[in-house]
Design a protein around this motif. Structure first.
Motif, PDB file in Angstrom:
ATOM      1  N   GLY A   1     -18.847  29.818  -9.123  1.00  0.00           N
ATOM      2  CA  GLY A   1     -18.450  28.719  -8.428  1.00  0.00           C
ATOM      3  C   GLY A   1     -17.665  29.094  -7.343  1.00  0.00           C
ATOM      4  O   GLY A   1     -16.764  28.179  -7.047  1.00  0.00           O
ATOM      5  N   CYS A   2     -17.723  30.249  -6.748  1.00  0.00           N
ATOM      6  CA  CYS A   2     -16.596  30.724  -6.001  1.00  0.00           C
ATOM      7  C   CYS A   2     -17.379  31.031  -4.415  1.00  0.00           C
ATOM      8  O   CYS A   2     -16.750  31.158  -3.415  1.00  0.00           O
ATOM      9  CB  CYS A   2     -15.873  32.007  -6.113  1.00  0.00           C
ATOM     10  N   GLY A   3     -18.583  30.710  -4.466  1.00  0.00           N
ATOM     11  CA  GLY A   3     -19.297  31.246  -3.315  1.00  0.00           C
ATOM     12  C   GLY A   3     -19.165  30.515  -1.842  1.00  0.00           C
ATOM     13  O   GLY A   3     -18.798  31.010  -0.825  1.00  0.00           O
ATOM     14  N   ALA A   4     -18.501  29.281  -1.869  1.00  0.00           N
ATOM     15  CA  ALA A   4     -17.860  28.573  -0.717  1.00  0.00           C
ATOM     16  C   ALA A   4     -16.931  29.088  -0.068  1.00  0.00           C
ATOM     17  O   ALA A   4     -16.454  28.835   1.216  1.00  0.00           O
ATOM     18  CB  ALA A   4     -17.748  26.900  -0.955  1.00  0.00           C
ATOM     19  N   ARG A   5     -16.035  29.757  -0.757  1.00  0.00           N
ATOM     20  CA  ARG A   5     -14.765  30.164  -0.319  1.00  0.00           C
ATOM     21  C   ARG A   5     -14.590  31.802   0.151  1.00  0.00           C
ATOM     22  O   ARG A   5     -13.687  32.394   0.677  1.00  0.00           O
ATOM     23  CB  ARG A   5     -13.774  29.901  -1.217  1.00  0.00           C
ATOM     24  N   ILE A   6     -16.031  32.300  -0.168  1.00  0.00           N
ATOM     25  CA  ILE A   6     -16.124  33.856   0.068  1.00  0.00           C
ATOM     26  C   ILE A   6     -17.000  33.788   1.133  1.00  0.00           C
ATOM     27  O   ILE A   6     -17.981  33.341   1.270  1.00  0.00           O
ATOM     28  CB  ILE A   6     -16.397  34.494  -1.148  1.00  0.00           C
TER      29      ILE A   6
ATOM     30  N   GLY B   1     -18.321  41.784  -5.492  1.00  0.00           N
ATOM     31  CA  GLY B   1     -17.553  40.531  -5.293  1.00  0.00           C
ATOM     32  C   GLY B   1     -16.748  40.238  -6.445  1.00  0.00           C
ATOM     33  O   GLY B   1     -16.114  39.354  -6.508  1.00  0.00           O
ATOM     34  N   ARG B   2     -16.551  41.221  -7.341  1.00  0.00           N
ATOM     35  CA  ARG B   2     -15.541  40.803  -8.436  1.00  0.00           C
ATOM     36  C   ARG B   2     -14.187  40.585  -7.724  1.00  0.00           C
ATOM     37  O   ARG B   2     -13.562  39.390  -8.513  1.00  0.00           O
ATOM     38  CB  ARG B   2     -15.353  41.948  -9.703  1.00  0.00           C
TER      39      ARG B   2
ATOM     40  N   VAL C   1     -15.589  42.345   2.957  1.00  0.00           N
ATOM     41  CA  VAL C   1     -16.203  43.298   3.876  1.00  0.00           C
ATOM     42  C   VAL C   1     -17.000  44.441   2.968  1.00  0.00           C
ATOM     43  O   VAL C   1     -16.376  45.234   2.017  1.00  0.00           O
ATOM     44  CB  VAL C   1     -15.121  44.387   4.990  1.00  0.00           C
ATOM     45  N   GLN C   2     -18.249  44.651   3.097  1.00  0.00           N
ATOM     46  CA  GLN C   2     -19.173  45.394   2.386  1.00  0.00           C
ATOM     47  C   GLN C   2     -20.416  45.828   2.731  1.00  0.00           C
ATOM     48  O   GLN C   2     -20.749  45.109   3.916  1.00  0.00           O
ATOM     49  CB  GLN C   2     -19.366  44.332   0.932  1.00  0.00           C
ATOM     50  N   ALA C   3     -21.015  46.729   2.170  1.00  0.00           N
ATOM     51  CA  ALA C   3     -22.336  47.245   2.875  1.00  0.00           C
ATOM     52  C   ALA C   3     -23.284  46.096   2.601  1.00  0.00           C
ATOM     53  O   ALA C   3     -23.435  45.320   1.652  1.00  0.00           O
ATOM     54  CB  ALA C   3     -22.665  48.333   1.904  1.00  0.00           C
ATOM     55  N   ALA C   4     -24.344  45.890   3.534  1.00  0.00           N
ATOM     56  CA  ALA C   4     -25.278  44.707   3.284  1.00  0.00           C
ATOM     57  C   ALA C   4     -26.139  44.898   2.223  1.00  0.00           C
ATOM     58  O   ALA C   4     -26.438  43.922   1.819  1.00  0.00           O
ATOM     59  CB  ALA C   4     -26.108  44.833   4.724  1.00  0.00           C
ATOM     60  N   ALA C   5     -26.446  46.045   1.789  1.00  0.00           N
ATOM     61  CA  ALA C   5     -27.290  46.206   0.353  1.00  0.00           C
ATOM     62  C   ALA C   5     -26.533  45.598  -0.691  1.00  0.00           C
ATOM     63  O   ALA C   5     -27.315  45.100  -1.780  1.00  0.00           O
ATOM     64  CB  ALA C   5     -27.474  47.622   0.190  1.00  0.00           C
ATOM     65  N   ALA C   6     -25.125  45.594  -0.999  1.00  0.00           N
ATOM     66  CA  ALA C   6     -24.697  44.991  -1.988  1.00  0.00           C
ATOM     67  C   ALA C   6     -24.504  43.283  -2.026  1.00  0.00           C
ATOM     68  O   ALA C   6     -24.119  42.681  -2.898  1.00  0.00           O
ATOM     69  CB  ALA C   6     -23.119  45.353  -2.089  1.00  0.00           C
ATOM     70  N   ARG C   7     -24.735  42.894  -0.729  1.00  0.00           N
ATOM     71  CA  ARG C   7     -24.392  41.382  -0.527  1.00  0.00           C
ATOM     72  C   ARG C   7     -25.306  40.607  -1.233  1.00  0.00           C
ATOM     73  O   ARG C   7     -24.834  39.461  -1.887  1.00  0.00           O
ATOM     74  CB  ARG C   7     -24.652  41.033   1.074  1.00  0.00           C
TER      75      ARG C   7
ATOM     76  N   ALA D   1     -26.443  40.617  -4.289  1.00  0.00           N
ATOM     77  CA  ALA D   1     -25.958  40.501  -5.763  1.00  0.00           C
ATOM     78  C   ALA D   1     -24.607  39.972  -5.859  1.00  0.00           C
ATOM     79  O   ALA D   1     -24.193  39.361  -6.628  1.00  0.00           O
ATOM     80  CB  ALA D   1     -25.626  42.295  -6.234  1.00  0.00           C
ATOM     81  N   ALA D   2     -23.591  40.305  -4.616  1.00  0.00           N
ATOM     82  CA  ALA D   2     -22.274  39.599  -4.619  1.00  0.00           C
ATOM     83  C   ALA D   2     -22.486  38.260  -4.575  1.00  0.00           C
ATOM     84  O   ALA D   2     -21.655  37.601  -5.161  1.00  0.00           O
ATOM     85  CB  ALA D   2     -21.495  40.257  -3.452  1.00  0.00           C
ATOM     86  N   GLU D   3     -23.230  37.811  -3.663  1.00  0.00           N
ATOM     87  CA  GLU D   3     -23.725  36.370  -3.410  1.00  0.00           C
ATOM     88  C   GLU D   3     -23.913  35.630  -4.799  1.00  0.00           C
ATOM     89  O   GLU D   3     -23.363  34.541  -5.159  1.00  0.00           O
ATOM     90  CB  GLU D   3     -24.498  35.854  -2.267  1.00  0.00           C
ATOM     91  N   ARG D   4     -24.771  36.380  -5.486  1.00  0.00           N
ATOM     92  CA  ARG D   4     -25.263  35.722  -6.856  1.00  0.00           C
ATOM     93  C   ARG D   4     -23.934  35.797  -7.725  1.00  0.00           C
ATOM     94  O   ARG D   4     -23.697  34.829  -8.715  1.00  0.00           O
ATOM     95  CB  ARG D   4     -26.272  36.594  -7.596  1.00  0.00           C
TER      96      ARG D   4
END
Length: 124
Positions: free
Chosen positions: A76-81, A42-43, A59-65, A67-70
């Motif tokens: 402070g960006c989760g709501a727009r991703i 998610g960088r 768009v990414q593999a489910a396994a990375a999601r 960590a990306a959400e964290r």
């Protein structure tokens, strides 16, 4: 002093991430809709939001999601991703496409240009 090969890898990754961030700062306008292909942790999605993107589809593999959400939440960006596993989950016109696809699913052997939304973004 000898340079460890791990240091070279880390240095190369830092340089690559910096180049992606610079490119995003140059093209993401406030309110933009960004498609992040190969979103990983998610960088690039976070950088796009910080540049003013209204919505980022990563768009990414489910396994990375998880960590990306964290990463997104910590910045402070989760709501727009919006995390998606394929392009079927993208429901907007796209203004900017960023792609880092190292060869893992979901896009192995698929040209990003084969998707109409990517072609349309490139035409803008």
């Amino acid at each position: 002093m000898a340079v460890d090969s791990r240091d070279r890898v880390v240095g190369a990754l830092d340089a690559m991430e910096h180049a992606y961030a610079q490119a995003l700062r140059a093209v993401v306008a406030p309110g933009a809709r960004v498609l992040d292909l190969g979103g990983g942790f998610g960088r690039n999605a976070v950088v796009a939001v910080r540049c003013g993107a209204d919505r980022v589809y990563s768009v990414q593999a489910a396994a990375a999601r998880p960590a990306a959400e964290r990463v997104a939440a910590a910045n402070g960006c989760g709501a727009r991703i919006h995390w998606v596993e394929d392009l079927e989950g993208v429901h907007d016109d796209i203004d900017v496409v960023v792609a880092h696809v190292p060869g893992d699913p979901p896009l192995v052997g698929v040209s990003a240009l084969s998707f109409p939304m990517v072609r349309a973004a490139l035409e803008r």
